[in-house]
Design a protein around this motif. Structure first.
Motif, PDB file in Angstrom:
ATOM      1  N   ASP A  87       0.804  -4.424  -2.000  1.00  0.00           N
ATOM      2  CA  ASP A  87      -0.436  -5.050  -1.540  1.00  0.00           C
ATOM      3  C   ASP A  87      -1.584  -4.558  -2.429  1.00  0.00           C
ATOM      4  O   ASP A  87      -1.336  -3.977  -3.496  1.00  0.00           O
ATOM      5  CB  ASP A  87      -0.657  -4.790  -0.047  1.00  0.00           C
ATOM      6  N   ASP A  88      -2.808  -4.738  -1.975  1.00  0.00           N
ATOM      7  CA  ASP A  88      -3.949  -4.497  -2.863  1.00  0.00           C
ATOM      8  C   ASP A  88      -4.029  -3.070  -3.402  1.00  0.00           C
ATOM      9  O   ASP A  88      -4.206  -2.848  -4.604  1.00  0.00           O
ATOM     10  CB  ASP A  88      -5.273  -4.885  -2.190  1.00  0.00           C
ATOM     11  N   HIS A  89      -3.881  -2.067  -2.508  1.00  0.00           N
ATOM     12  CA  HIS A  89      -4.135  -0.686  -2.952  1.00  0.00           C
ATOM     13  C   HIS A  89      -3.114  -0.159  -3.959  1.00  0.00           C
ATOM     14  O   HIS A  89      -3.340   0.889  -4.559  1.00  0.00           O
ATOM     15  CB  HIS A  89      -4.223   0.245  -1.748  1.00  0.00           C
ATOM     16  N   ASP A 128      -0.803  -4.082   6.465  1.00  0.00           N
ATOM     17  CA  ASP A 128      -2.143  -4.114   5.861  1.00  0.00           C
ATOM     18  C   ASP A 128      -3.293  -3.684   6.770  1.00  0.00           C
ATOM     19  O   ASP A 128      -4.258  -3.088   6.304  1.00  0.00           O
ATOM     20  CB  ASP A 128      -2.438  -5.517   5.284  1.00  0.00           C
ATOM     21  N   ASP A 188       0.827  -1.203   0.000  1.00  0.00           N
ATOM     22  CA  ASP A 188       0.000   0.000   0.000  1.00  0.00           C
ATOM     23  C   ASP A 188       0.869   1.264   0.000  1.00  0.00           C
ATOM     24  O   ASP A 188       0.782   2.112   0.886  1.00  0.00           O
ATOM     25  CB  ASP A 188      -1.016   0.012   1.155  1.00  0.00           C
TER      26      ASP A 188
HETATM   27 CA    CA Z   1      -3.774  -3.698   2.099  1.00  0.00          CA
END
Ligand code: CA
Ligand code: FE
Length: 524
Positions: free
Chosen positions: A257-259, A416, A197
């Motif tokens: 990570d996801d973002h 996270d 992120d």
């Molecule tokens: Ca995350």
């Protein structure tokens, strides 16, 4: 070969900033670089070329990656940082020295910046000595960059006495000042681990702009989807001087990570759309997210994305003291489970087959005293409903725990969740009375959702478990120090981040875990 134990760094950020003024730098570089005249671009690069700072990363015993991105006007609409698109190839020179004043330059070279990579350069400097501090800077035309400090890894197998590093994640620029980085940049660190992120993809409007005093151009108001938008978002976050300072004091090992692409994405499935139908639209978004990530982070060439694919997982040895396993827990994971049966299915994977095989093999072969498993998402069990973390992949977690149990002193480092958590890692995740395999240290966010509070509505989810020894919802990072005897972890926080960047650095709690005796002990 026995390596020299690391000594207290003599690096002073303030002294370096004074040294990096154009006049001093230009004289030194002008004298030392006879090729300077013919390498000056026909049309000069506009002033402020190094406004996004410098960085280093991916340190090995004999090499390190340096990074900068030419961006005289970082928020220029087309995502090219105010760089002219012609000429397309601009030589950027770099120097690596033993000393901050560049009296003893050990490596010098040139790389090409071009619009394809938003004028980012990632020279890999080889032939360096292990376990050594170096200083570096760039030049383009007559402009000299700020000076960065980096450090090579100790020699493979070297008996080093200590390793000092910080873990950080989740830098949601628009919701916080990066005060945590201001303090981190004053620490004496061999390494900074960034656990995902690096950016957030959401549109920035008056509603979520909690960072007081900041103003954001209207071009940032939408969720980002195109390459230009991802580039602009990186430019915005990267304009933070404290983030730049943290990059300039130590080499980084960075995972995503996801973002860095879109919230809670996994593999080819984005945040919207049917679960079992990989969307062409999302694959494109993943590709541009990965590309902008590479452009803005000190990753080595081998980690550069190829369309929607990039291999960023790898391990690093810090002498014989530690092996770090940098994991990619996003790109290869199975889809979120539809029901409990699927969630607990044996073959379910969060790392994907190849990465999981690689991790088990690397752990199995490791001769390191400590084995640091660096994961984008938290591993210890919290609730079954947290399917975005390792809780969504219990069979994969059991497999890794089995291998970790046979490894020397395993430690999980993760991020996270935007909270500080310290936990014992149990041999059987569903049995809190089972023996400890190791410990997990979860770093909070550098900045997100404002100041935060020690306890919040999620606290009970974590604190219901006897193996969770700390939970805190404020902003900060974890400072770790490893010796062959023990790991100490200081959970740092800053009391506020919305109003300004002046908050002092405080400690929530300190823990130690002894080599050979897994489990956290609170020391104050
Ligand atoms: Ca995350
Ligand atoms: Fe986050």
């Amino acid at each position: 070969m026995v390596d020299v134990p690391p000594t207290k760094s003599t690096f002073s950020r303030r002294a370096l900033l004074q040294l990096s003024g154009a006049s001093v730098g230009a004289i030194a570089l002008g004298i030392d670089a006879p090729e300077a005249a013919d390498a000056t671009p026909a049309r000069p690069v506009p002033d402020g070329a190094f406004s996004l700072g410098v960085a280093s990363g991916d340190p090995r015993p004999d090499q390190v990656v340096l990074w900068t991105r030419l961006a005289p006007e970082p928020l220029a609409d087309n995502g090219h940082g105010g760089m002219p698109l012609r000429p397309a190839r601009i030589p950027v020179h770099y120097e690596v020295a033993d000393d901050q004043k560049f009296r003893s330059v050990v490596r010098r070279g040139s790389v090409i910046a071009s619009p394809e990579l938003a004028h980012a350069v990632h020279p890999e400097v080889r032939g360096l000595k292990p376990g050594r501090e170096y200083f570096y800077r760039f030049r383009v035309g007559r402009q000299i960059s700020p000076v960065g400090r980096t450090k090579t890894m100790p020699d493979t197998g070297a008996d080093i006495k200590t390793l000092s590093f910080a873990t950080a994640s989740c830098q949601r620029w628009y919701e916080a000042h990066f005060t945590a980085y201001r303090h981190m940049a004053e620490e004496d660190l061999d390494l900074i681990l960034f656990l995902g992120d690096y950016i957030y993809e959401y549109g920035i409007t008056d509603d979520n702009l909690l960072r007081q005093g900041a103003s954001v151009p209207s071009s940032q108001a939408l969720d980002i989807e195109t390459l230009e938008q991802y580039r602009l978002r990186h430019s915005l976050f990267k304009s933070d001087s404290h983030l730049q300072d943290a990059h300039a004091i130590a080499p980084w090992l960075t995972i995503w990570d996801d973002h860095d692409v879109a919230t809670n994405y996994g593999n080819e499935i984005g945040p919207v759309g049917p679960r079992d139908v990989p969307s062409k639209y999302f694959i494109h978004r993943r590709a541009v997210g990965y590309r902008a990530f590479y452009e803005n982070v000190p990753l080595s060439l081998g980690m550069q994305s190829d369309g929607p694919d990039a291999r960023i997982y790898q391990h690093h040895d810090a002498g014989s003291l530690a092996r770090l396993y940098m994991l990619d827990t996003r790109q290869y994971r199975d889809a979120p489970p539809e029901d409990r049966e699927e969630q607990y299915a044996k073959g379910r994977t969060i790392l994907g087959t190849d990465q999981e095989r690689w991790l088990h093999k690397s752990l199995h072969r490791s001769k390191a005293h400590w084995n640091l498993v660096v994961s984008g998402v938290a591993m210890v069990p919290v609730t079954e409903s947290r399917t975005d973390q390792w809780d969504g992949y219990p069979a994969a977690r059991e497999r890794i725990l089995e291998t970790m149990q046979r490894s020397d002193n395993p430690v999980v480092l993760s991020g996270d969740i935007h909270h500080s958590v310290a936990a014992d890692v149990k041999a059987k995740p569903d049995d809190a009375s089972s023996s400890n395999v190791g410990v997990e240290l979860v770093c909070t966010s550098i900045g997100s959702n404002g100041d935060g509070a020690p306890k919040d509505s999620l606290a009970d989810d974590w604190l219901q478990h006897s193996y969770v020894k700390l939970y805190d919802g404020r902003r900060g990072y974890v400072h770790c120090r490893l010796t062959d005897q023990e790991l100490t972890a200081d959970f740092k926080y800053v009391p506020y981040v919305e109003a300004d960047d002046q908050a002092p650095l405080k400690t929530i709690a300190r823990f130690r875990t002894e080599a050979g005796n897994p489990g956290l002990e609170r020391i104050d």
